[in-house]
Design an enzyme around this catalytic site. Structure first.
Site, PDB file in Angstrom:
ATOM      1  N   GLU A 110      44.182  76.538  16.522  1.00 20.11           N
ATOM      2  CA  GLU A 110      43.700  75.348  17.198  1.00 20.11           C
ATOM      3  C   GLU A 110      44.554  75.063  18.436  1.00 20.11           C
ATOM      4  O   GLU A 110      45.774  75.208  18.412  1.00 20.11           O
ATOM      5  CB  GLU A 110      43.787  74.182  16.212  1.00 20.11           C
ATOM      6  N   CYS A 123      48.264  71.395  24.290  1.00 22.41           N
ATOM      7  CA  CYS A 123      49.072  71.443  23.073  1.00 22.41           C
ATOM      8  C   CYS A 123      48.807  72.798  22.419  1.00 22.41           C
ATOM      9  O   CYS A 123      47.679  73.069  22.002  1.00 22.41           O
ATOM     10  CB  CYS A 123      48.670  70.297  22.151  1.00 22.41           C
ATOM     11  N   CYS A 130      51.283  77.059   8.927  1.00 24.80           N
ATOM     12  CA  CYS A 130      52.699  76.682   9.048  1.00 24.80           C
ATOM     13  C   CYS A 130      53.332  76.697   7.665  1.00 24.80           C
ATOM     14  O   CYS A 130      52.743  76.203   6.708  1.00 24.80           O
ATOM     15  CB  CYS A 130      52.818  75.279   9.644  1.00 24.80           C
ATOM     16  N   CYS A 134      55.425  69.934   5.689  1.00 21.38           N
ATOM     17  CA  CYS A 134      55.756  68.509   5.823  1.00 21.38           C
ATOM     18  C   CYS A 134      54.659  67.705   5.123  1.00 21.38           C
ATOM     19  O   CYS A 134      53.474  68.015   5.260  1.00 21.38           O
ATOM     20  CB  CYS A 134      55.840  68.101   7.291  1.00 21.38           C
ATOM     21  N   CYS A 137      51.534  66.236   7.162  1.00 25.28           N
ATOM     22  CA  CYS A 137      50.908  67.056   8.208  1.00 25.28           C
ATOM     23  C   CYS A 137      49.813  67.954   7.641  1.00 25.28           C
ATOM     24  O   CYS A 137      50.031  68.688   6.673  1.00 25.28           O
ATOM     25  CB  CYS A 137      51.976  67.903   8.894  1.00 25.28           C
ATOM     26  N   CYS A 349      48.170  64.571  16.789  1.00 26.21           N
ATOM     27  CA  CYS A 349      49.364  65.125  16.138  1.00 26.21           C
ATOM     28  C   CYS A 349      49.197  65.140  14.632  1.00 26.21           C
ATOM     29  O   CYS A 349      48.880  64.114  14.029  1.00 26.21           O
ATOM     30  CB  CYS A 349      50.593  64.268  16.412  1.00 26.21           C
TER      31      CYS A 349
HETATM   32  N1  SAH Z   1      56.439  72.210  13.904  1.00 26.20           N
HETATM   33  C1  SAH Z   1      56.753  71.398  15.055  1.00 26.20           C
HETATM   34  C2  SAH Z   1      55.475  70.967  15.799  1.00 26.20           C
HETATM   35  C3  SAH Z   1      54.614  70.100  14.931  1.00 26.20           C
HETATM   36  S1  SAH Z   1      53.452  68.937  15.492  1.00 26.20           S
HETATM   37  C4  SAH Z   1      57.527  70.172  14.631  1.00 26.20           C
HETATM   38  O1  SAH Z   1      57.610  69.911  13.440  1.00 26.20           O
HETATM   39  O2  SAH Z   1      58.092  69.492  15.495  1.00 26.20           O
HETATM   40  C5  SAH Z   1      54.175  67.776  16.517  1.00 26.20           C
HETATM   41  C6  SAH Z   1      54.570  66.449  15.880  1.00 26.20           C
HETATM   42  O3  SAH Z   1      53.509  65.808  15.141  1.00 26.20           O
HETATM   43  C7  SAH Z   1      55.724  66.626  14.927  1.00 26.20           C
HETATM   44  O4  SAH Z   1      56.709  65.679  15.205  1.00 26.20           O
HETATM   45  C8  SAH Z   1      55.056  66.350  13.603  1.00 26.20           C
HETATM   46  O5  SAH Z   1      55.972  65.973  12.610  1.00 26.20           O
HETATM   47  C9  SAH Z   1      54.078  65.266  13.966  1.00 26.20           C
HETATM   48  N2  SAH Z   1      53.065  65.013  12.935  1.00 26.20           N
HETATM   49  C10 SAH Z   1      52.717  65.799  11.909  1.00 26.20           C
HETATM   50  N3  SAH Z   1      51.766  65.210  11.144  1.00 26.20           N
HETATM   51  C11 SAH Z   1      51.520  64.007  11.715  1.00 26.20           C
HETATM   52  C12 SAH Z   1      50.625  62.940  11.400  1.00 26.20           C
HETATM   53  N4  SAH Z   1      49.788  62.991  10.367  1.00 26.20           N
HETATM   54  N5  SAH Z   1      50.638  61.849  12.206  1.00 26.20           N
HETATM   55  C13 SAH Z   1      51.455  61.795  13.283  1.00 26.20           C
HETATM   56  N6  SAH Z   1      52.310  62.775  13.637  1.00 26.20           N
HETATM   57  C14 SAH Z   1      52.348  63.870  12.857  1.00 26.20           C
END
Ligand code: SAH
Length: 361
Positions: A110, A123, A130, A134, A137, A349
């Site tokens: 994506e 982006c 991944c 987390c 996410c 995000c």
């Molecule tokens: N793996 C990288 C990039 C991830 S996405 C990282 O962890 O930084 C970019 C951001 O979106 C990260 O800070 C991630 O934690 C955040 N993110 C993930 N899930 C989210 C959600 N449901 N709502 C808002 N931000 C989220």
């Protein structure tokens, strides 16, 4: 004379190396392309032509490069450029476009194009899926398939640029995947986006959840890029609860590496902090966060939670978000709030899961 492959960039020690006999050209510098055409017995200036056709004209098959001799073009037809195809495209009301791109081996990643008045931001994803898992996410919920090659990262930017018919001004490595688990290809892509696609280093942002020693290693490259670190909690106990992969890497160690990064590069770090109502958004969390970040150049980017299906976290009210930001400001911490774009297209995000739609509203 047969076309020999351009070696080098898929030689990095990632086990997920694509099983392509000939590595794709996208991501190669003008010097590499010049050396390669010379190996084919062609004059060096054809390297610059090849570079122009790949990066500016967006050619997808070398057989279409009309300035090349006809018989050579026929030979080049099976050398992959490394472009994806658009499998699905959807536009959110705010103009954000979400793309599902199909790669050479059929995997889907994506990518999101985010237009604003003066910018076009892309982006990009760095992995298919991944492994970090987390809790909040969507990407992590789908598991992990493989690292992306450098061509597959650069391709995402060219694809959005072509689709919007507009130069991309900024790239954020915040799509699917953890960039610092794919450091070789991510570094190569950053360099190519800067040198070959022409995007300023300061307009490239890499976001990481933090992998031991990798932030220090990144600092050694002295890139002028922006580093964003997903902190999300002001203490180890809470961080582990939200980010299980943080268990073997205590917050103090991560912050120590971040301080070193700032010393080595002279660039401030942007700390991302997702706001989950009642979980990490209380005044005491803000005070504890300010304490962690005292004494070095940084900035906090608050990200109100974007809902995903699998978990029942809630986004705090605007008042709570503002109150959290105000405490940080009072503690002399620079702070901004990121209201993610593309929410109703599942392109915000944390919502990227490489599926067409995931409506939960
Ligand atoms: N793996 C990288 C990039 C991830 S996405 C990282 O962890 O930084 C970019 C951001 O979106 C990260 O800070 C991630 O934690 C955040 N993110 C993930 N899930 C989210 C959600 N449901 N709502 C808002 N931000 C989220």
């Amino acid at each position: 004379m047969s076309a020999t492959p351009l070696v080098s960039h898929l030689d990095s020690p990632t086990p997920e190396k694509l099983d392509l006999a000939i590595p794709p050209l996208l991501g190669a510098t003008v010097a590499e392309l010049t050396a390669w055409v010379q190996q084919q017995g062609q004059p060096g200036y054809r390297g610059k032509q090849l570079h122009d056709w790949i990066y500016n004209k967006g050619v997808r098959s070398l057989a279409d490069i009309s300035v090349f001799p006809k018989d050579w073009r026929a030979e080049l037809a099976n050398i992959p450029v490394g472009r994806s195809t658009i499998h699905y495209r959807s536009v959110a009301r705010d103009g954000t476009v979400k793309y599902l791109l199909q790669l050479a081996d059929g995997q889907i990643v994506e990518t999101v194009g985010i237009p604003s008045e003066k910018r076009l931001t892309v982006c990009v994803s760095t992995q298919v899926g991944c492994p970090m898992a987390c809790d909040f996410c969507a990407t992590g919920k789908g598991g992990y398939k493989r690292n992306l090659g450098r061509h597959e990262i650069v391709d995402q930017v060219l694809t959005v640029q072509e689709d919007f018919q507009q130069r991309v001004s900024h790239v954020v490595f915040m799509g699917m995947g953890e960039p610092l688990l794919n450091t070789d290809h991510v570094l190569a892509a950053l360099k190519s986006l800067n040198k070959d696609v022409g995007i300023g280093a300061r307009s490239l942002t890499l976001s990481t959840v933090g992998i031991r020693d990798r932030i220090r290693q990144l600092a050694q490259h002295h890139l002028q890029i922006t580093l964003a670190v997903s902190l999300h909690a002001p203490n180890q106990a809470l961080r582990e609860q939200l980010i299980p992969s943080a268990r073997p890497y205590p917050l103090e160690d991560l912050l120590a590496e971040c301080r070193e990064y700032v010393e080595m590069t002279g660039r401030r770090i942007s700390f991302e902090y997702i706001l989950l109502a009642g979980v990490n958004d209380l005044p005491e969390h803000a005070l504890e966060l300010a304490k962690c970040l005292r004494g070095f150049q940084n900035h906090v980017n608050l990200i109100p939670y974007n809902p995903i299906q699998e978990v029942d976290y809630k986004r705090p009210s605007s008042d709570r978000i503002q109150a959290f930001a105000n405490i940080l400001k009072q503690q002399q911490i620079a702070v901004s709030v990121r209201y993610s774009r593309g929410l109703e297209a599942d392109a915000a995000c944390g919502q990227l899961r490489a599926s067409k739609s995931n409506k939960i509203y």
